[in-house]
Design a protein around this motif. Structure first.
Motif, short mmCIF file in Angstrom:
data_model
loop_
_atom_site.label_atom_id
_atom_site.label_comp_id
_atom_site.label_asym_id
_atom_site.label_seq_id
_atom_site.Cartn_x
_atom_site.Cartn_y
_atom_site.Cartn_z
N ASP A 188 0.83 -1.21 0.00
CA ASP A 188 0.00 0.00 0.00
C ASP A 188 0.87 1.26 0.00
OD1 ASP A 188 -2.26 -1.54 0.01
OD2 ASP A 188 -2.61 -1.38 2.17
N LYS A 189 1.93 1.24 0.79
CA LYS A 189 2.84 2.40 0.84
C LYS A 189 3.51 2.61 -0.51
CE LYS A 189 6.96 4.20 3.18
NZ LYS A 189 8.01 3.93 4.20
N HIS A 190 3.98 1.51 -1.11
CA HIS A 190 4.64 1.57 -2.42
C HIS A 190 3.69 2.13 -3.48
CE1 HIS A 190 7.29 0.49 -5.69
NE2 HIS A 190 6.38 -0.30 -6.22
N CYS A 191 2.46 1.64 -3.49
CA CYS A 191 1.47 2.10 -4.47
C CYS A 191 1.17 3.59 -4.30
CB CYS A 191 0.18 1.29 -4.35
SG CYS A 191 0.33 -0.40 -4.96
N ARG A 192 1.09 4.02 -3.04
CA ARG A 192 0.82 5.44 -2.77
C ARG A 192 1.96 6.31 -3.30
NH1 ARG A 192 2.67 8.38 1.20
NH2 ARG A 192 3.21 6.59 2.51
N LEU A 193 3.19 5.89 -3.06
CA LEU A 193 4.35 6.67 -3.52
C LEU A 193 4.47 6.65 -5.04
CD1 LEU A 193 6.93 5.62 -0.78
CD2 LEU A 193 5.80 7.84 -1.02
N ILE A 194 4.17 5.50 -5.64
CA ILE A 194 4.19 5.39 -7.10
C ILE A 194 3.15 6.33 -7.71
CG2 ILE A 194 3.46 3.88 -9.01
CD1 ILE A 194 6.26 3.27 -8.31
N LYS A 195 1.98 6.39 -7.08
CA LYS A 195 0.91 7.25 -7.58
C LYS A 195 1.29 8.73 -7.46
CE LYS A 195 -3.16 5.66 -7.02
NZ LYS A 195 -4.46 5.20 -6.47
N GLU A 196 1.94 9.08 -6.36
CA GLU A 196 2.40 10.46 -6.18
C GLU A 196 3.43 10.83 -7.26
OE1 GLU A 196 3.87 10.76 -2.21
OE2 GLU A 196 1.89 10.56 -1.28
N ASP A 197 4.36 9.91 -7.50
CA ASP A 197 5.37 10.14 -8.55
C ASP A 197 4.70 10.25 -9.92
OD1 ASP A 197 7.38 10.07 -6.69
OD2 ASP A 197 7.97 8.00 -7.10
N ALA A 198 3.69 9.40 -10.14
CA ALA A 198 2.99 9.38 -11.43
C ALA A 198 2.29 10.71 -11.69
CB ALA A 198 1.98 8.24 -11.46
N GLU A 199 1.72 11.30 -10.66
CA GLU A 199 1.04 12.59 -10.83
C GLU A 199 2.03 13.68 -11.23
OE1 GLU A 199 -1.66 13.99 -7.93
OE2 GLU A 199 -2.76 12.11 -7.76
N VAL A 200 3.19 13.68 -10.59
CA VAL A 200 4.22 14.67 -10.93
C VAL A 200 4.69 14.47 -12.37
CG1 VAL A 200 6.58 15.45 -10.42
CG2 VAL A 200 5.01 14.92 -8.54
N ASN A 201 4.93 13.21 -12.74
CA ASN A 201 5.40 12.90 -14.09
C ASN A 201 4.33 13.22 -15.14
OD1 ASN A 201 7.41 11.69 -15.89
ND2 ASN A 201 5.94 10.05 -16.17
N THR A 202 3.08 12.91 -14.82
CA THR A 202 1.98 13.19 -15.75
C THR A 202 1.82 14.68 -16.00
OG1 THR A 202 0.79 11.19 -15.04
CG2 THR A 202 -0.49 12.88 -16.17
N LEU A 203 1.93 15.47 -14.93
CA LEU A 203 1.82 16.93 -15.09
C LEU A 203 2.94 17.46 -15.98
CD1 LEU A 203 0.37 19.53 -14.35
CD2 LEU A 203 1.82 19.69 -12.31
N SER A 204 4.14 16.91 -15.79
CA SER A 204 5.28 17.31 -16.63
C SER A 204 5.02 16.97 -18.10
CB SER A 204 6.54 16.61 -16.13
OG SER A 204 7.64 16.88 -16.98
N ILE A 205 4.46 15.79 -18.34
CA ILE A 205 4.14 15.35 -19.70
C ILE A 205 3.08 16.26 -20.33
CG2 ILE A 205 2.94 13.51 -20.98
CD1 ILE A 205 4.46 11.51 -19.17
N LEU A 206 2.05 16.57 -19.57
CA LEU A 206 0.97 17.42 -20.09
C LEU A 206 1.50 18.81 -20.44
CD1 LEU A 206 -1.94 16.45 -17.65
CD2 LEU A 206 -1.67 15.76 -20.05
N ASN A 207 2.31 19.37 -19.55
CA ASN A 207 2.87 20.71 -19.81
C ASN A 207 3.80 20.69 -21.03
OD1 ASN A 207 1.70 22.43 -17.84
ND2 ASN A 207 2.99 21.51 -16.26
N MET A 208 4.54 19.60 -21.18
CA MET A 208 5.45 19.49 -22.32
C MET A 208 4.65 19.40 -23.62
SD MET A 208 8.69 16.93 -22.56
CE MET A 208 9.96 17.14 -23.80
N GLY A 209 3.56 18.62 -23.59
CA GLY A 209 2.71 18.49 -24.77
C GLY A 209 2.07 19.81 -25.16
N ILE A 210 1.67 20.59 -24.16
CA ILE A 210 1.09 21.92 -24.43
C ILE A 210 2.15 22.84 -25.03
CG2 ILE A 210 0.16 24.00 -23.33
CD1 ILE A 210 -1.22 22.12 -21.29
N ALA A 211 3.35 22.81 -24.45
CA ALA A 211 4.45 23.66 -24.94
C ALA A 211 4.83 23.32 -26.38
CB ALA A 211 5.66 23.52 -24.02
N GLN A 212 4.69 22.05 -26.76
CA GLN A 212 5.03 21.62 -28.11
C GLN A 212 3.88 21.85 -29.10
OE1 GLN A 212 6.33 17.52 -27.82
NE2 GLN A 212 8.24 18.07 -26.78
#
Length: 201
Positions: A112-136
């Protein structure tokens, strides 16, 4: 990290992958490394502590693998990540699923702890991807970034569980989720580019 700690983590990770979390004990790891249990316990107090450290290293490796170069086309980058999964041997998928469900069954608190941390990392990474796609100029500028990143992270975080529960091949599940994501976040230019690449796959 000490050399001994690195050796234990590396050996344990390989043995867990080869034989499963439940079947491999501290004695087995010590035998393979030719060390005593006393030596092992100077580094890790319990098997749970070792597993937690391995999960930490897995998250670090995952972050490194997901790093995006500034000049990467975001659509090509995401498709290449999907293709990486597609090209893995089926046996690797089976091992991955087994470790996932062993973790959930026998080490639920760590899981459960691992999944929570993975999800937190995923949100940060997803936001970066979305912003990059908008910038491009490939992703929509009018989407709610906070809501979109949460929804996408939630979907991808639960793919493994959903595909197993519903007996859907994991790669089919991933293809469906990726296709849906592109059709939600891409603008006309991005969707045209995505379709042109998809048709060549």
């Amino acid at each position: 990290m000490t050399e001994l700690k690195e050796k234990i983590i590396r050996q344990a990770k390989q043995m867990f992958w080869d034989y499963g979390l439940k079947r491999v004990g501290i004695d087995d790891i010590c035998t393979e490394l030719h060390i005593s249990k006393k030596t092992f316990y100077t580094v890790f107090k319990t098997k749970n502590e070792l597993i937690e450290e391995i999960l930490k290293s897995v998250r670090i490796e995952k972050k490194q693998m997901e790093e995006i170069a500034d000049n990467d086309n975001i659509i090509e980058y995401l498709i290449s990540k999907t293709n990486t999964f597609r090209n893995k041997p089926r046996r690797d998928d089976e091992k991955f699923f087994q470790i996932h469900f062993d973790m959930k069954k026998y080490y639920s608190e760590l899981f459960d702890k691992h999944c929570r941390l993975i999800k937190e990392d995923a949100e940060v990474n997803t936001l970066s991807i979305l912003n990059m796609g908008i910038a491009q100029g490939l992703f929509r500028q009018d989407m709610d970034l906070t809501l979109t990143k949460k929804l996408i992270s939630e979907i991808f975080s639960n793919m493994l569980e959903y595909s197993n529960t519903n007996k859907i091949p994991f790669i089919h599940m991933m293809d469906f989720c990726m296709d849906t994501m592109f059709r939600v976040v891409c603008n006309d230019k991005g969707l045209e580019y995505y379709n042109s690449i998809s048709n060549k796959q």
